[in-house]
Design a protein around this motif. Structure first.
Motif, PDB file in Angstrom:
ATOM      1  N   LYS A  42       0.846  -1.193   0.000  1.00 42.66           N
ATOM      2  CA  LYS A  42       0.000   0.000   0.000  1.00 42.66           C
ATOM      3  C   LYS A  42       0.877   1.238   0.000  1.00 42.66           C
ATOM      4  N   LYS A  43       0.509   2.207  -0.823  1.00 42.51           N
ATOM      5  CA  LYS A  43       1.185   3.500  -0.799  1.00 42.51           C
ATOM      6  C   LYS A  43       0.614   4.287   0.374  1.00 42.51           C
ATOM      7  N   VAL A  44       1.500   4.855   1.198  1.00 44.38           N
ATOM      8  CA  VAL A  44       1.076   5.606   2.384  1.00 44.38           C
ATOM      9  C   VAL A  44       1.898   6.893   2.477  1.00 44.38           C
ATOM     10  N   LEU A  45       1.374   7.824   3.244  1.00 40.92           N
ATOM     11  CA  LEU A  45       2.072   9.070   3.512  1.00 40.92           C
ATOM     12  C   LEU A  45       2.502   9.062   4.972  1.00 40.92           C
ATOM     13  N   ILE A  46       3.805   9.137   5.228  1.00 40.79           N
ATOM     14  CA  ILE A  46       4.325   9.134   6.597  1.00 40.79           C
ATOM     15  C   ILE A  46       5.152  10.403   6.778  1.00 40.79           C
ATOM     16  N   ASP A  47       4.716  11.256   7.679  1.00 36.17           N
ATOM     17  CA  ASP A  47       5.388  12.539   7.941  1.00 36.17           C
ATOM     18  C   ASP A  47       5.634  13.314   6.648  1.00 36.17           C
ATOM     19  N   GLY A  48       4.645  13.311   5.759  1.00 32.16           N
ATOM     20  CA  GLY A  48       4.729  14.044   4.516  1.00 32.16           C
ATOM     21  C   GLY A  48       5.556  13.375   3.426  1.00 32.16           C
ATOM     22  N   GLU A  49       6.062  12.171   3.695  1.00 32.90           N
ATOM     23  CA  GLU A  49       6.891  11.463   2.718  1.00 32.90           C
ATOM     24  C   GLU A  49       6.112  10.296   2.120  1.00 32.90           C
ATOM     25  N   HIS A  50       6.204  10.147   0.799  1.00 35.52           N
ATOM     26  CA  HIS A  50       5.537   9.031   0.123  1.00 35.52           C
ATOM     27  C   HIS A  50       6.299   7.743   0.423  1.00 35.52           C
ATOM     28  N   CYS A  51       5.604   6.799   1.035  1.00 32.07           N
ATOM     29  CA  CYS A  51       6.194   5.532   1.440  1.00 32.07           C
ATOM     30  C   CYS A  51       5.326   4.391   0.945  1.00 32.07           C
ATOM     31  N   VAL A  52       5.832   3.196   1.115  1.00 35.08           N
ATOM     32  CA  VAL A  52       5.076   1.989   0.816  1.00 35.08           C
ATOM     33  C   VAL A  52       5.098   1.122   2.077  1.00 35.08           C
ATOM     34  N   SER A  53       3.923   0.612   2.428  1.00 36.96           N
ATOM     35  CA  SER A  53       3.853  -0.336   3.540  1.00 36.96           C
ATOM     36  C   SER A  53       3.594  -1.716   2.952  1.00 36.96           C
ATOM     37  N   PHE A  54       4.099  -2.738   3.629  1.00 35.20           N
ATOM     38  CA  PHE A  54       3.975  -4.094   3.117  1.00 35.20           C
ATOM     39  C   PHE A  54       4.254  -5.094   4.223  1.00 35.20           C
ATOM     40  N   ASP A  55       3.854  -6.320   3.985  1.00 36.04           N
ATOM     41  CA  ASP A  55       4.124  -7.428   4.907  1.00 36.04           C
ATOM     42  C   ASP A  55       5.087  -8.384   4.244  1.00 36.04           C
ATOM     43  N   ILE A  56       6.010  -8.912   5.039  1.00 42.03           N
ATOM     44  CA  ILE A  56       6.972  -9.885   4.541  1.00 42.03           C
ATOM     45  C   ILE A  56       6.967 -11.097   5.464  1.00 42.03           C
ATOM     46  N   HIS A  57       7.217 -12.247   4.878  1.00 42.13           N
ATOM     47  CA  HIS A  57       7.365 -13.499   5.630  1.00 42.13           C
ATOM     48  C   HIS A  57       8.856 -13.839   5.612  1.00 42.13           C
ATOM     49  N   PRO A  58       9.618 -13.405   6.628  1.00 42.34           N
ATOM     50  CA  PRO A  58      11.070 -13.582   6.571  1.00 42.34           C
ATOM     51  C   PRO A  58      11.523 -15.043   6.613  1.00 42.34           C
ATOM     52  N   ASP A  59      10.688 -15.926   7.136  1.00 42.89           N
ATOM     53  CA  ASP A  59      11.026 -17.349   7.197  1.00 42.89           C
ATOM     54  C   ASP A  59      10.158 -18.093   6.194  1.00 42.89           C
ATOM     55  N   SER A  60      10.763 -18.493   5.082  1.00 43.82           N
ATOM     56  CA  SER A  60       9.988 -19.137   4.020  1.00 43.82           C
ATOM     57  C   SER A  60       9.404 -20.484   4.447  1.00 43.82           C
ATOM     58  N   HIS A  61       9.903 -21.034   5.555  1.00 43.07           N
ATOM     59  CA  HIS A  61       9.397 -22.320   6.052  1.00 43.07           C
ATOM     60  C   HIS A  61       8.269 -22.132   7.063  1.00 43.07           C
ATOM     61  N   ASN A  62       7.973 -20.879   7.416  1.00 45.33           N
ATOM     62  CA  ASN A  62       6.911 -20.596   8.383  1.00 45.33           C
ATOM     63  C   ASN A  62       6.138 -19.366   7.898  1.00 45.33           C
ATOM     64  N   VAL A  63       5.118 -19.602   7.078  1.00 41.24           N
ATOM     65  CA  VAL A  63       4.369 -18.485   6.502  1.00 41.24           C
ATOM     66  C   VAL A  63       3.488 -17.772   7.529  1.00 41.24           C
ATOM     67  N   ASP A  64       3.368 -18.338   8.739  1.00 41.58           N
ATOM     68  CA  ASP A  64       2.602 -17.675   9.785  1.00 41.58           C
ATOM     69  C   ASP A  64       3.366 -16.490  10.380  1.00 41.58           C
TER      70      ASP A  64
END
Length: 140
Positions: A42-64
């Motif tokens: 998602k494109k978001v505005l944080i403190d006036g700066e255009h940012c992107v928020s997202f979710d990552i699954h850092p452990d490919s063996h544990n998608v939870d």
């Protein structure tokens, strides 16, 4: 060539600004840009700066395991994937650590859920720092 570190076709990296301490990546000298699998972009505005928020699954063996992140948008680019389709992607710039080296790289954010690895580590990220031994893994 004397000062270059040899790495394998699979390595572990850290993305400290994103709170990722160990992420398995596929080193891909055929890919120009690095790409990271993320969800809920998602494109978001944080403190006036255009940012992107997202979710990552850092452990490919544990998608939870889900890590919510955000980063300033560095660029938006059209990227041609390995199957030939063109996709518009957000680009972020963030520090990366591989072995004893730390530097900033650009990463495109996309859905790589149908791929074997969460991240491709492309040749722009490798720069002039490394040589790749395609027969080896986890040398860094």
């Amino acid at each position: 060539m004397k000062n270059k570190t040899i790495i394998g076709n699979l390595e572990y990296i850290a993305l400290p600004k994103l709170g990722i301490t160990e992420l398995q990546v596929r080193v891909d000298t055929g890919a120009k840009t690095s790409s990271l699998h993320v969800d809920n972009i998602k494109k978001v505005l944080i403190d006036g700066e255009h940012c992107v928020s997202f979710d990552i699954h850092p452990d490919s063996h544990n998608v939870d395991t889900v890590k919510s992140c955000h980063a300033p948008i560095s660029d938006i680019r059209k990227i041609k994937s390995s199957n030939g389709t063109v996709e518009q992607r957000y680009v972020i710039k963030t520090p990366v650590v591989l072995g004893q080296q730390k530097w900033s790289i650009e990463i495109t954010l996309t859905d790589r859920s149908d791929m074997s690895y969460l991240m491709l580590f492309g040749r722009e990220a490798l720069g002039t720092r490394f040589l790749v031994d395609p027969s080896a893994v986890y040398l860094g």
